[in-house]
Write an enzyme that holds these catalytic residues in place. Structure first.
Site, mmCIF file in Angstrom:
data_model
loop_
_atom_site.group_PDB
_atom_site.id
_atom_site.type_symbol
_atom_site.label_atom_id
_atom_site.label_comp_id
_atom_site.label_asym_id
_atom_site.label_seq_id
_atom_site.Cartn_x
_atom_site.Cartn_y
_atom_site.Cartn_z
ATOM 1 N NE ARG A 15 38.442 44.322 26.789
ATOM 2 C CZ ARG A 15 37.129 44.080 26.917
ATOM 3 N NH1 ARG A 15 36.345 44.044 25.853
ATOM 4 N NH2 ARG A 15 36.599 43.913 28.113
ATOM 5 C CB SER A 67 40.431 41.861 32.036
ATOM 6 O OG SER A 67 39.101 41.915 32.468
ATOM 7 C CD GLU A 112 42.185 43.954 28.093
ATOM 8 O OE1 GLU A 112 42.016 44.980 27.418
ATOM 9 O OE2 GLU A 112 42.087 43.923 29.327
HETATM 10 N N1 EPU Z 1 34.345 34.060 36.986
HETATM 11 C C1 EPU Z 1 34.787 33.096 37.885
HETATM 12 N N2 EPU Z 1 35.848 33.414 38.686
HETATM 13 C C2 EPU Z 1 36.463 34.610 38.645
HETATM 14 C C3 EPU Z 1 36.014 35.590 37.734
HETATM 15 C C4 EPU Z 1 34.950 35.287 36.908
HETATM 16 O O1 EPU Z 1 34.254 32.009 37.948
HETATM 17 O O2 EPU Z 1 37.410 34.813 39.413
HETATM 18 C C5 EPU Z 1 33.168 33.765 36.145
HETATM 19 C C6 EPU Z 1 31.959 34.580 36.609
HETATM 20 O O3 EPU Z 1 31.259 33.935 37.609
HETATM 21 C C7 EPU Z 1 31.158 34.680 35.329
HETATM 22 C C8 EPU Z 1 32.221 34.737 34.250
HETATM 23 O O4 EPU Z 1 33.408 34.208 34.819
HETATM 24 O O5 EPU Z 1 30.400 33.536 35.140
HETATM 25 C C9 EPU Z 1 32.446 36.148 33.711
HETATM 26 O O6 EPU Z 1 32.896 37.016 34.736
HETATM 27 P P1 EPU Z 1 32.647 38.603 34.681
HETATM 28 O O7 EPU Z 1 31.226 38.903 34.432
HETATM 29 O O8 EPU Z 1 33.282 39.181 35.884
HETATM 30 O O9 EPU Z 1 33.392 39.080 33.366
HETATM 31 P P2 EPU Z 1 34.753 38.653 32.662
HETATM 32 O O10 EPU Z 1 34.435 37.832 31.464
HETATM 33 O O11 EPU Z 1 35.674 38.054 33.672
HETATM 34 C C10 EPU Z 1 34.808 40.646 30.981
HETATM 35 C C11 EPU Z 1 35.727 41.766 30.582
HETATM 36 C C12 EPU Z 1 35.700 42.895 31.630
HETATM 37 C C13 EPU Z 1 34.260 43.394 31.732
HETATM 38 C C14 EPU Z 1 33.357 42.230 32.123
HETATM 39 C C15 EPU Z 1 31.905 42.608 32.123
HETATM 40 C C16 EPU Z 1 37.517 40.790 29.285
HETATM 41 C C17 EPU Z 1 38.963 40.412 29.225
HETATM 42 N N3 EPU Z 1 37.080 41.280 30.432
HETATM 43 O O12 EPU Z 1 35.316 40.068 32.182
HETATM 44 O O13 EPU Z 1 36.506 43.946 31.142
HETATM 45 O O14 EPU Z 1 34.156 44.431 32.689
HETATM 46 O O15 EPU Z 1 33.496 41.152 31.153
HETATM 47 O O16 EPU Z 1 31.462 42.782 30.819
HETATM 48 O O17 EPU Z 1 36.816 40.667 28.286
HETATM 49 C C18 EPU Z 1 38.728 44.805 31.159
HETATM 50 O O18 EPU Z 1 38.763 44.564 29.954
HETATM 51 O O19 EPU Z 1 39.704 45.326 31.768
HETATM 52 C C19 EPU Z 1 37.532 44.452 31.912
HETATM 53 C C20 EPU Z 1 37.448 44.603 33.236
#
Ligand code: EPU
Length: 336
Positions: free
Chosen positions: A161, A235, A332
């Site tokens: 990012r 995010s 972010e």
């Molecule tokens: N999780 C929780 N609780 C929550 C949210 C997530 O326990 O409330 C856990 C999920 O169960 C999972 C892990 O965290 O094990 C990852 O969650 P998720 O797959 O939803 O992805 P993320 O790491 O929270 C990142 C990006 C997103 C992108 C997704 C999918 C960042 C800051 N965010 O989110 O990007 O869509 O991966 O690749 O890197 C954005 O940048 O605006 C964005 C939405």
């Protein structure tokens, strides 16, 4: 046309109602150059889709909205198509154009809000792919001298990012177009757990970029709030990186902590959404703003919230994650 004292409510997905002293959109390089002349000694804020911004106060000076359009196949070789898009093209329109034409590489980035020009700014990423993986070059106009310069991937200094445009060159250039390098021989990336599950649910046995795009769209729709209905900027925080030692220490205490490897590093990336949820914030609501109930990484405006209130909430979240896990979350979203 330059407008004076207008509300930026329609121009930010967080749905924050603040005003800009001056506002104008540009849809050609000449218009942009004229506006830069008009705004010469004034503060300038460039926006695209307004989907990664939290406005916390009225904006002095000019807000300039990038509406440079056009998508064009400019070149191809044995392995790749080179597609150039105006910075103001809606990102997902570019993704869908590539999918219709069988240009592979950005299907995992389906439905990310915002414009093509903002994509390299923060090296957008989702479901195992980042913009940098399909990036060829971009053109950017130097705000001071008006010259257009070409930046290749190395020049952009992409990180998680991050790019040079968020750091060293912040405010110095306006991205006018991006050129992607899309594959004729697709490599499918479905290693991100949720994609496989979704493909199974869709009963897909043969992979294609069309199917992967649809799976990603389904997952995003199920978890992320639609900014047309509930204000948000995706995010709000980055997933923090911690040392291997700190990770092992945390894992001992919290065996379910979700973590990812980081290429060429022993550090681990921890899911910030999980950390925030553990601190009890998921679904938290304070009047007209709060933390999304299905994804704790997303802060939401239910309508009428002030940017400064959402910012204060983000401070409280950072403080509680720091206290519980000794991890400092970084925002972010761009705070303006
Ligand atoms: N999780 C929780 N609780 C929550 C949210 C997530 O326990 O409330 C856990 C999920 O169960 C999972 C892990 O965290 O094990 C990852 O969650 P998720 O797959 O939803 O992805 P993320 O790491 O929270 C990142 C990006 C997103 C992108 C997704 C999918 C960042 C800051 N965010 O989110 O990007 O869509 O991966 O690749 O890197 C954005 O940048 O605006 C964005 C939405």
């Amino acid at each position: 046309m330059i407008q004076k004292n207008i509300s930026l409510l329609p121009y930010n997905t967080f749905g924050i109602d603040i005003s800009a002293e001056y506002f104008a959109a540009f849809s050609s390089i000449d218009e942009l150059k004229n506006l830069l002349e008009e705004s010469k000694h004034k503060n300038k804020t460039i926006i695209g889709g307004g989907s990664n911004i939290l406005f916390t106060k009225n904006i002095e000076g000019f807000v300039l909205k990038n509406e440079l359009k056009g998508i064009e196949l400019i070149n191809e070789d044995e392995n790749f198509f080179y597609v150039k898009a105006g910075a103001g093209v809606v990102w997902n329109d570019l993704v869908q154009y590539c999918i219709r034409n069988n240009y592979a590489g950005i299907e995992n980035l389906s439905l990310i809000p915002g414009c093509a020009g903002a994509a390299p700014m923060q090296n957008i990423g989702a479901y195992g792919i980042e913009l940098k993986d399909a990036f060829h070059e971009l053109e950017a106009l130097h705000v001071e001298d008006g010259n257009i310069q070409i930046f290749n991937a190395k020049d952009c200094e992409f990180g998680y990012r991050e790019s040079i445009f968020k750091r060293k060159l912040k405010g110095r250039y306006i991205i006018t177009s991006i050129t992607l390098r899309l594959s004729k021989n697709p490599e499918y990336h479905i290693e991100y757990g949720a994609i496989k599950q979704e493909l199974d649910k869709m009963n897909i046995s043969e992979l294609s970029i069309q199917n992967i795009s649809q799976a990603v769209i389904n997952i995003r729709r199920s978890k992320l709030p639609d900014p047309k209905i509930i204000g948000n900027a995706g995010s709000f925080f980055k997933n923090p990186a911690v040392s291997e030692a700190q990770y092992l220490f945390l894992k001992e205490k919290y065996p379910l902590i979700p973590a990812y490897n980081i290429a060429e590093s022993s550090d681990k990336k921890i899911a910030a959404g999980w950390l925030i949820e553990q601190c009890g914030w998921k679904g938290y609501r304070e009047g007209n703003f709060g933390v999304h109930a299905l994804q704790a990484l997303v802060l939401v405006n239910y309508g009428g919230a002030k940017g400064s209130d959402i910012y204060s909430l983000s401070e409280k979240i950072i403080k509680s994650v720091k206290e519980k896990f000794n991890i400092e979350l970084e925002r972010e979203v761009n705070i303006i």
